[in-house]
Design an enzyme around this catalytic site. Structure first.
Site, PDB file in Angstrom:
ATOM      1  CD  GLU A  70     -45.270  35.950   8.186  1.00 21.10           C
ATOM      2  OE1 GLU A  70     -44.140  35.604   8.624  1.00 21.10           O
ATOM      3  OE2 GLU A  70     -46.094  35.129   7.734  1.00 21.10           O
TER       4      GLU A  70
ATOM      5  CG  HIS B   3     -42.554  33.943  12.007  1.00 17.97           C
ATOM      6  ND1 HIS B   3     -42.254  32.718  12.562  1.00 17.97           N
ATOM      7  CD2 HIS B   3     -43.654  33.742  11.212  1.00 17.97           C
ATOM      8  CE1 HIS B   3     -43.128  31.806  12.126  1.00 17.97           C
ATOM      9  NE2 HIS B   3     -43.983  32.413  11.320  1.00 17.97           N
TER      10      HIS B   3
END
Length: 494
Positions: A262, A265
């Site tokens: 994550e 991202h």
């Protein structure tokens, strides 16, 4: 320029509405009490209605037409922004507002029921809600297909990877389906047993470790935070990035790999062009490129031998473990171990594409009407047995494990493996530009890699198509050869 300037100001307002909606979405996933769902549905539906009305007015259509006639007065960023504005207008104008509001309510209701159904391992609980949601998705896909003159499933793929044709996805996935089964057998025949790294890893210490590593990757905690959710995700907005992961006190690597993924991202969102932060051209290029950033971070870097060497002292610092257990050889084998498994988010990067390809083929059937809701669990289990070699014991290990379909998200799944293919191609180019990269990773000096990504990928927003972006940064359009060569180098020759 007057028409274009009007559109810029107008779409800044729409961007702010969408950002509010995104923060509400994060809140619903992380901390909202379940009894607040009905109020949140009303709030979200209102914001969707408001954005839809602001986008679909006849005045906006007139201004777009006027601005298109005056494109010669715009610079390259403004031209790209105007084309994105037109694309958004067409996308919203293609679907009636009442259908979108119905879809919004159904997806939020179904997703909340899915949480309970997954916990209870019972597809039957969510089946009627999912059936209504799927019907709405099919209606939207059909309307968009008619409007844009594409297939219904292509219309849904376009929402997440607008430049990628289904035929190209079919070709890439066919190549991987031919390559992976024999390759998996080859790797498994030589890798030996998986090291046992289990123990007791307090969640609080896992969080501290995750935060330290996020900082080393360049995450800014003045403009973001780390929380816990059922399914790890990166949400929020570029100036307020929200990451989540999930924890297991018996396995520190579940949360850690989720955090690293994550963070990839998040760094993409952080480095998008600030000058166009509230304009369509300043947004990310789509989920295949987005997943390429998370998978480059998690797999290409986070599961490399060099990163393991950087990680070991941190693991020893935070956890009271046998140091011989956390040796370079043990952890490298652990993070690269190839083994068929039930849960996609826990799968190794070699078997992972098979999980994605299965979902891709099943959701095409769901949208096309060749597979109905009641037949989905059996179809899932049959396909899983044929491709992965395992049969789920219950629905939580099978058809209920992902949130996507129960949140009304169809056409997203291909992005995961297209992202992995893209990541391999990008890393191949980075290694040529930064020959000392492996030594830098070993030291935890990740800045040169992310400086290259910021300059070549992140800061470009939607200025180029995804293929043009790859041509500009790597010299060619998407090529799965780099992914298969990467796997062979890492798992057979490494």
């Amino acid at each position: 320029m007057k028409a274009y300037n009007f559109l810029e100001n107008h779409f800044k307002e729409i961007s702010i509405i969408n950002q509010i909606s995104d923060i509400l979405g994060w809140d619903k996933e992380v901390i909202m009490p379940i009894g607040s769902l009905s109020a949140r549905i009303e709030q979200s539906s209102y914001l969707i209605k408001l954005a839809h009305e602001k986008i679909c007015s006849s005045l906006i259509n007139e201004k777009i037409t006027e601005a298109l006639e005056d494109m010669s007065s715009l610079n390259d960023w403004q031209k790209a922004n105007l084309l994105e504005i037109k694309k958004i207008f067409d996308d919203y104008a293609s679907v009636d507002n009442s259908l979108m509001r119905e879809y919004s309510s159904l997806r939020q209701e179904c997703e909340m029921v899915w949480r309970s159904a997954r916990k209870n391992k019972s597809f039957i609980e969510v089946k009627p809600y999912f059936a209504k949601l799927l019907l709405a998705v099919r209606k939207i896909a059909a309307v968009k297909a008619d409007y844009f003159k594409v297939s219904p499933y292509q219309a849904l793929v376009n929402e997440y990877d607008s430049n990628r044709k289904v035929e190209e996805i079919d070709s890439i996935f066919s190549e991987l389906k031919n390559f992976l089964p024999q390759f998996i057998e080859k790797v498994r025949s030589t890798q030996g047993e998986k090291p046992k790294l289990g123990g007791y890893f307090p969640i609080e210490l896992q969080q501290q470790l995750g935060i330290e590593i996020m900082k080393d990757f360049g995450f800014d905690f003045n403009k973001g935070r780390l929380d816990t959710s059922t399914h790890p995700f990166c949400g929020g907005i570029p100036h307020d990035i929200r990451l989540t992961t999930r924890y297991d006190e018996n396995d520190a690597f579940i949360a850690l790999q989720g955090i690293i993924h994550e963070t990839g991202h998040a760094l993409y969102e952080k480095n998008l062009p600030l000058e166009y932060a509230y304009q369509p051209v300043g947004r990310n290029l789509g989920m295949a490129i987005h997943e390429s950033q998370s998978l480059l971070t998690e797999m290409q870097i986070g599961r490399s031998d060099e990163f393991v060497e950087y990680l070991i002292p941190k693991l020893i610092k935070y956890f009271s473990v046998d140091k011989t257990k956390f040796s370079q050889d043990n952890i490298a084998k652990y993070v690269k171990y190839v083994e068929p498994s039930f849960i996609r988010v826990d799968a190794d990067e070699v078997t992972y594409p098979l999980h994605v390809i299965m979902r891709y083929e099943l959701e095409k059937q769901l949208i096309g009407g060749d597979l109905e809701v009641g037949d989905l669990p059996a179809a899932w289990n049959d396909y899983f047995r044929q491709t992965i070699g395992l049969t789920p014991d219950h629905d939580a290990l099978g058809v209920l494990q992902d949130t996507h379909w129960y949140s009304g998200i169809f056409g997203y799944f291909p992005s995961y493996t297209l992202g992995a293919v893209t990541a391999a191609q990008l890393m191949n180019s980075i290694k040529k530009v930064i020959p000392e990269m492996n030594e830098q990773i070993r030291r935890g000096d990740l800045k040169p890699i992310y400086d290259w990504l910021k300059m070549n990928i992140h800061s470009k927003g939607k200025l180029f198509s995804s293929d043009q972006l790859l041509v500009n940064s790597t010299g060619e359009s998407l090529n799965p050869r780099y992914f298969t060569e990467y796997l062979e180098s890492k798992y057979v020759h490494g």
